[in-house]
Design a protein around this motif. Structure first.
Motif, PDB file in Angstrom:
ATOM      1  N   GLN A   1     -11.863  -9.360   2.796  1.00 33.32           N
ATOM      2  CA  GLN A   1     -10.432  -9.426   2.569  1.00 33.32           C
ATOM      3  C   GLN A   1     -10.028 -10.671   1.777  1.00 33.32           C
ATOM      4  OE1 GLN A   1      -9.383  -9.281   6.691  1.00 33.32           O
ATOM      5  NE2 GLN A   1      -9.254  -7.067   6.768  1.00 33.32           N
ATOM      6  N   ARG A   2     -10.946 -11.249   1.020  1.00 32.40           N
ATOM      7  CA  ARG A   2     -10.669 -12.529   0.373  1.00 32.40           C
ATOM      8  C   ARG A   2     -10.551 -12.440  -1.137  1.00 32.40           C
ATOM      9  NH1 ARG A   2     -14.668 -16.072   4.307  1.00 32.40           N
ATOM     10  NH2 ARG A   2     -13.336 -15.937   6.145  1.00 32.40           N
ATOM     11  N   ALA A   3     -10.113 -11.307  -1.644  1.00 29.53           N
ATOM     12  CA  ALA A   3      -9.845 -11.183  -3.075  1.00 29.53           C
ATOM     13  C   ALA A   3      -8.392 -11.586  -3.319  1.00 29.53           C
ATOM     14  CB  ALA A   3     -10.091  -9.751  -3.539  1.00 29.53           C
ATOM     15  N   PHE A   4      -8.193 -12.715  -3.957  1.00 27.59           N
ATOM     16  CA  PHE A   4      -6.849 -13.234  -4.229  1.00 27.59           C
ATOM     17  C   PHE A   4      -6.770 -13.680  -5.681  1.00 27.59           C
ATOM     18  CE2 PHE A   4      -7.412 -13.931   0.364  1.00 27.59           C
ATOM     19  CZ  PHE A   4      -6.263 -13.347   0.859  1.00 27.59           C
ATOM     20  N   PRO A   5      -5.557 -13.669  -6.282  1.00 32.15           N
ATOM     21  CA  PRO A   5      -4.278 -13.210  -5.739  1.00 32.15           C
ATOM     22  C   PRO A   5      -4.270 -11.701  -5.514  1.00 32.15           C
ATOM     23  CG  PRO A   5      -4.081 -13.596  -8.079  1.00 32.15           C
ATOM     24  CD  PRO A   5      -5.434 -14.090  -7.682  1.00 32.15           C
ATOM     25  N   ARG A   6      -3.432 -11.268  -4.601  1.00 30.16           N
ATOM     26  CA  ARG A   6      -3.483  -9.868  -4.196  1.00 30.16           C
ATOM     27  C   ARG A   6      -2.092  -9.365  -3.822  1.00 30.16           C
ATOM     28  NH1 ARG A   6      -8.411  -7.951  -0.203  1.00 30.16           N
ATOM     29  NH2 ARG A   6      -8.787  -5.966  -1.230  1.00 30.16           N
ATOM     30  N   ILE A   7      -1.891  -8.065  -4.016  1.00 28.07           N
ATOM     31  CA  ILE A   7      -0.687  -7.396  -3.537  1.00 28.07           C
ATOM     32  C   ILE A   7      -1.106  -6.513  -2.368  1.00 28.07           C
ATOM     33  CG2 ILE A   7       1.145  -5.746  -4.066  1.00 28.07           C
ATOM     34  CD1 ILE A   7       1.060  -6.737  -6.954  1.00 28.07           C
ATOM     35  N   LEU A   8      -0.681  -6.881  -1.186  1.00 30.19           N
ATOM     36  CA  LEU A   8      -1.037  -6.141   0.020  1.00 30.19           C
ATOM     37  C   LEU A   8      -0.058  -4.985   0.235  1.00 30.19           C
ATOM     38  CD1 LEU A   8      -1.865  -9.153   2.391  1.00 30.19           C
ATOM     39  CD2 LEU A   8      -3.422  -7.850   0.935  1.00 30.19           C
ATOM     40  N   GLY A   9      -0.125  -4.396   1.422  1.00 27.67           N
ATOM     41  CA  GLY A   9       0.766  -3.304   1.777  1.00 27.67           C
ATOM     42  C   GLY A   9       0.116  -1.943   1.628  1.00 27.67           C
ATOM     43  N   HIS A  10       0.291  -1.081   2.641  1.00 26.89           N
ATOM     44  CA  HIS A  10      -0.284   0.269   2.546  1.00 26.89           C
ATOM     45  C   HIS A  10       0.549   1.325   3.266  1.00 26.89           C
ATOM     46  CE1 HIS A  10      -1.860  -1.300   6.346  1.00 26.89           C
ATOM     47  NE2 HIS A  10      -2.111  -0.063   6.718  1.00 26.89           N
ATOM     48  N   GLU A  11       1.703   0.942   3.814  1.00 25.05           N
ATOM     49  CA  GLU A  11       2.626   1.921   4.387  1.00 25.05           C
ATOM     50  C   GLU A  11       3.890   1.942   3.534  1.00 25.05           C
ATOM     51  OE1 GLU A  11       1.725   2.096   9.179  1.00 25.05           O
ATOM     52  OE2 GLU A  11       3.519   1.094   8.479  1.00 25.05           O
ATOM     53  N   ALA A  12       4.208   3.081   2.983  1.00 30.24           N
ATOM     54  CA  ALA A  12       5.369   3.116   2.083  1.00 30.24           C
ATOM     55  C   ALA A  12       5.799   4.558   1.817  1.00 30.24           C
ATOM     56  CB  ALA A  12       5.044   2.419   0.759  1.00 30.24           C
ATOM     57  N   VAL A  13       6.937   4.658   1.149  1.00 31.78           N
ATOM     58  CA  VAL A  13       7.398   5.925   0.599  1.00 31.78           C
ATOM     59  C   VAL A  13       8.030   5.605  -0.743  1.00 31.78           C
ATOM     60  CG1 VAL A  13       9.680   5.807   1.693  1.00 31.78           C
ATOM     61  CG2 VAL A  13       8.717   8.039   1.078  1.00 31.78           C
ATOM     62  N   GLY A  14       7.875   6.515  -1.690  1.00 31.65           N
ATOM     63  CA  GLY A  14       8.416   6.256  -3.016  1.00 31.65           C
ATOM     64  C   GLY A  14       8.585   7.536  -3.802  1.00 31.65           C
ATOM     65  N   ILE A  15       8.846   7.393  -5.087  1.00 29.58           N
ATOM     66  CA  ILE A  15       8.971   8.539  -5.975  1.00 29.58           C
ATOM     67  C   ILE A  15       8.087   8.317  -7.194  1.00 29.58           C
ATOM     68  CG2 ILE A  15      11.222   9.395  -5.266  1.00 29.58           C
ATOM     69  CD1 ILE A  15      12.525   7.657  -7.282  1.00 29.58           C
ATOM     70  N   VAL A  16       7.549   9.395  -7.712  1.00 28.54           N
ATOM     71  CA  VAL A  16       6.649   9.320  -8.857  1.00 28.54           C
ATOM     72  C   VAL A  16       7.431   8.910 -10.097  1.00 28.54           C
ATOM     73  CG1 VAL A  16       5.113  10.619 -10.361  1.00 28.54           C
ATOM     74  CG2 VAL A  16       5.081  11.035  -7.889  1.00 28.54           C
TER      75      VAL A  16
ATOM     76  N   PRO B   1       9.016  12.966  -4.379  1.00 24.41           N
ATOM     77  CA  PRO B   1       8.877  11.996  -3.289  1.00 24.41           C
ATOM     78  C   PRO B   1       7.446  12.021  -2.759  1.00 24.41           C
ATOM     79  CG  PRO B   1       9.969  13.964  -2.496  1.00 24.41           C
ATOM     80  CD  PRO B   1       9.787  14.160  -3.969  1.00 24.41           C
ATOM     81  N   VAL B   2       6.879  10.853  -2.518  1.00 23.95           N
ATOM     82  CA  VAL B   2       5.471  10.772  -2.134  1.00 23.95           C
ATOM     83  C   VAL B   2       5.269   9.643  -1.129  1.00 23.95           C
ATOM     84  CG1 VAL B   2       4.542  11.710  -4.294  1.00 23.95           C
ATOM     85  CG2 VAL B   2       4.979   9.248  -4.096  1.00 23.95           C
ATOM     86  N   VAL B   3       4.162   9.747  -0.396  1.00 28.03           N
ATOM     87  CA  VAL B   3       3.692   8.627   0.418  1.00 28.03           C
ATOM     88  C   VAL B   3       2.276   8.283  -0.032  1.00 28.03           C
ATOM     89  CG1 VAL B   3       5.116   9.144   2.438  1.00 28.03           C
ATOM     90  CG2 VAL B   3       2.849  10.152   2.258  1.00 28.03           C
ATOM     91  N   PRO B   4       1.947   7.000  -0.101  1.00 25.94           N
ATOM     92  CA  PRO B   4       0.581   6.601  -0.413  1.00 25.94           C
ATOM     93  C   PRO B   4      -0.285   6.674   0.841  1.00 25.94           C
ATOM     94  CG  PRO B   4       1.946   4.664  -0.142  1.00 25.94           C
ATOM     95  CD  PRO B   4       2.846   5.853   0.024  1.00 25.94           C
ATOM     96  N   ILE B   5      -1.564   6.936   0.655  1.00 22.95           N
ATOM     97  CA  ILE B   5      -2.505   6.941   1.783  1.00 22.95           C
ATOM     98  C   ILE B   5      -3.721   6.090   1.423  1.00 22.95           C
ATOM     99  CG2 ILE B   5      -1.816   9.101   2.874  1.00 22.95           C
ATOM    100  CD1 ILE B   5      -4.045  10.509   1.281  1.00 22.95           C
ATOM    101  N   PHE B   6      -4.167   5.273   2.381  1.00 27.67           N
ATOM    102  CA  PHE B   6      -5.294   4.385   2.129  1.00 27.67           C
ATOM    103  C   PHE B   6      -6.626   5.114   2.194  1.00 27.67           C
ATOM    104  CE2 PHE B   6      -4.471   4.268   6.693  1.00 27.67           C
ATOM    105  CZ  PHE B   6      -5.735   4.436   7.246  1.00 27.67           C
TER     106      PHE B   6
ATOM    107  N   PHE C   1      -6.830  12.962  10.065  1.00 21.04           N
ATOM    108  CA  PHE C   1      -6.064  13.811   9.148  1.00 21.04           C
ATOM    109  C   PHE C   1      -6.695  13.751   7.759  1.00 21.04           C
ATOM    110  CE2 PHE C   1      -2.221  13.213  11.938  1.00 21.04           C
ATOM    111  CZ  PHE C   1      -1.929  14.559  12.109  1.00 21.04           C
ATOM    112  N   LYS C   2      -6.834  14.905   7.116  1.00 21.94           N
ATOM    113  CA  LYS C   2      -7.132  14.939   5.688  1.00 21.94           C
ATOM    114  C   LYS C   2      -5.799  14.746   4.972  1.00 21.94           C
ATOM    115  CE  LYS C   2     -11.266  17.923   5.621  1.00 21.94           C
ATOM    116  NZ  LYS C   2     -12.166  17.109   4.803  1.00 21.94           N
ATOM    117  N   GLY C   3      -5.658  13.613   4.293  1.00 27.74           N
ATOM    118  CA  GLY C   3      -4.348  13.202   3.819  1.00 27.74           C
ATOM    119  C   GLY C   3      -3.644  14.176   2.905  1.00 27.74           C
TER     120      GLY C   3
END
Length: 394
Positions: free
Chosen positions: A76-91, A106-111, A342-344
């Motif tokens: 987890q030590r790759a920096f600089p970095r943009i974190l975050g993995h829970e969200a909702v957005g639009i294409v 409308p979409v949600v990202p999945i890790f 779950f299969k995303g």
């Protein structure tokens, strides 16, 4: 926020002005382990082949983000970095070859992605993907090994967990983007990117909790409470919550937990108390704390002969499981789960529909809402144990 009409979509951006171009936008960049997030301007490249660029509307903070921010291990030590993995957005735009979504969806990202073509995706026995499964080592895009983020002077900024949602715009592999019902309540859909799907899926898919069964949940954060909600919806007759934070007792009672055990109030090990409460142990236990000593207690709290323990907590230390192989000869089983099995891409849309119908109650998981500029305050709420999910609006 309800459905996304064309008028609403155009209120966020004009695709004709941005498609195929580098976008300059705000992002929360972390420059080193434990350093404060800096909300600054970054550049976001257009999507390559089989990639999608999305406008983030809401993002929330998970304990996995917290661990990565701390830089607890070398992955987890790759920096600089943009974190975050829970969200909702639009294409905003799609790259060549993307056929299952378009601008404005409308979409949600999945890790934990799903390409749909590999031997893993074609198997009913796993929700992992050969190429796009969750990978904490991965910090660049799959197609060319480069980032889609950079500073104004061209310095690369690394990606996180196939997603990177602490930004106004992000680029993901299409395998890690799920189109959802435009009538879905978008704020709540943010929860399906990780925490709620992981917890409910652990109860439904991994453990397959049966009506009338007994459950013990160790760690009543968002994931643990999602397990409780999943077990409740499956008809569990006894749901025991275990946490050292007494405030979790009140919150748990509103979200399916029937009994509460605080280890600090006990003289004997937790598993002895739970065996006493249930006449030999629970049918299922769920470890959601990321603590190996807690994992052992969860394992021993299940009934011998058939007890099943599901591991959901993230364990960043090199310590190994404190169990002797002979302890499995009593019939207890131990299994881990990623994204609640779950299969995303293929299963999450139906799960979202079930949530919309009230099968799973999402009310209560979002405990705080803040503007994106206050991301450091949001992280502190999680550190202090005051929030389940703090929603950041971009």
């Amino acid at each position: 926020m309800g459905s996304l009409s064309d008028e609403t979509v155009n209120g966020f951006f004009n695709p004709s002005e941005t498609t195929g171009k580098v976008i300059t936008c705000k992002a929360a960049v972390v420059w080193g382990p434990g350093q404060p997030f800096v909300v600054e301007e970054v550049q976001v490249d257009p999507p390559n082949k089989m990639e999608v660029r999305i406008k983030i509307l809401y993002t929330s903070i998970c304990h996995t983000d917290l661990d990565a921010w701390k830089g607890l291990n070398e992955t987890q030590r790759a920096f600089p970095r943009i974190l975050g993995h829970e969200a909702v957005g639009i294409v905003e735009s799609v790259g060549e070859g993307v056929l299952d979504m378009k601008e404005g969806d409308p979409v949600v990202p999945i890790f934990n992605g799903e390409c749909g073509d590999c031997v893993y995706c074609r198997s009913e026995k796993t929700n992992l993907c050969e190429k796009f499964r969750v990978n904490p080592f991965k910090s660049v895009m799959a197609s060319d090994g480069k980032t889609r983020f950079s500073t104004r002077d061209g310095q690369p900024i690394f990606h996180f967990l196939n997603t990177s949602t602490f930004t106004e715009y992000t680029v993901l592999d299409s395998a890690c983007v799920v189109k959802i019902d435009p009538n879905a309540p978008l704020k709540k859909m943010c929860l399906l990117s990780c925490g709620v799907s992981t917890g409910v899926g652990a109860a439904w898919n991994t453990a397959n909790v049966q009506p009338g069964s007994s459950v013990a949940i160790f760690g009543l954060g968002a994931v643990g409470l999602a397990v409780a909600e999943g077990a409740r919806s499956r008809g569990a007759s006894r749901i025991i919550g275990v946490d050292i934070n007494p405030d979790k007792c009140i919150k748990g009672q509103t979200m399916g937990v029937m009994d509460f055990v605080n280890p600090k109030d006990l003289k004997n090990p937790v598993h002895e108390k739970i065996r006493e409460m249930t006449g030999g142990g629970v049918d299922y236990s769920f470890e959601c704390a990321g603590n190996l000593d807690v994992l052992r207690e969860a394992f021993l709290s299940t009934h011998d002969g058939w007890g099943l323990t599901v591991v959901l907590g993230i364990h960043p230390t090199p310590r190994l499981i404190p169990l002797h192989p002979m302890e499995f000869f009593d019939g207890r089983r131990l299994i881990g789960t990623i994204f609640g099995d779950f299969k995303g891409k293929s299963q999450l849309p139906n799960f979202a529909t079930q949530c919309m119908r009230g099968v799973v109650n999402l009310d209560g998981f979002i405990t705080h809402e803040l503007p994106f500029s206050k991301i450091n305050e949001a992280f502190q709420l999680l550190v202090d144990g005051q929030s389940l999910r703090c929603l950041l609006q971009l």
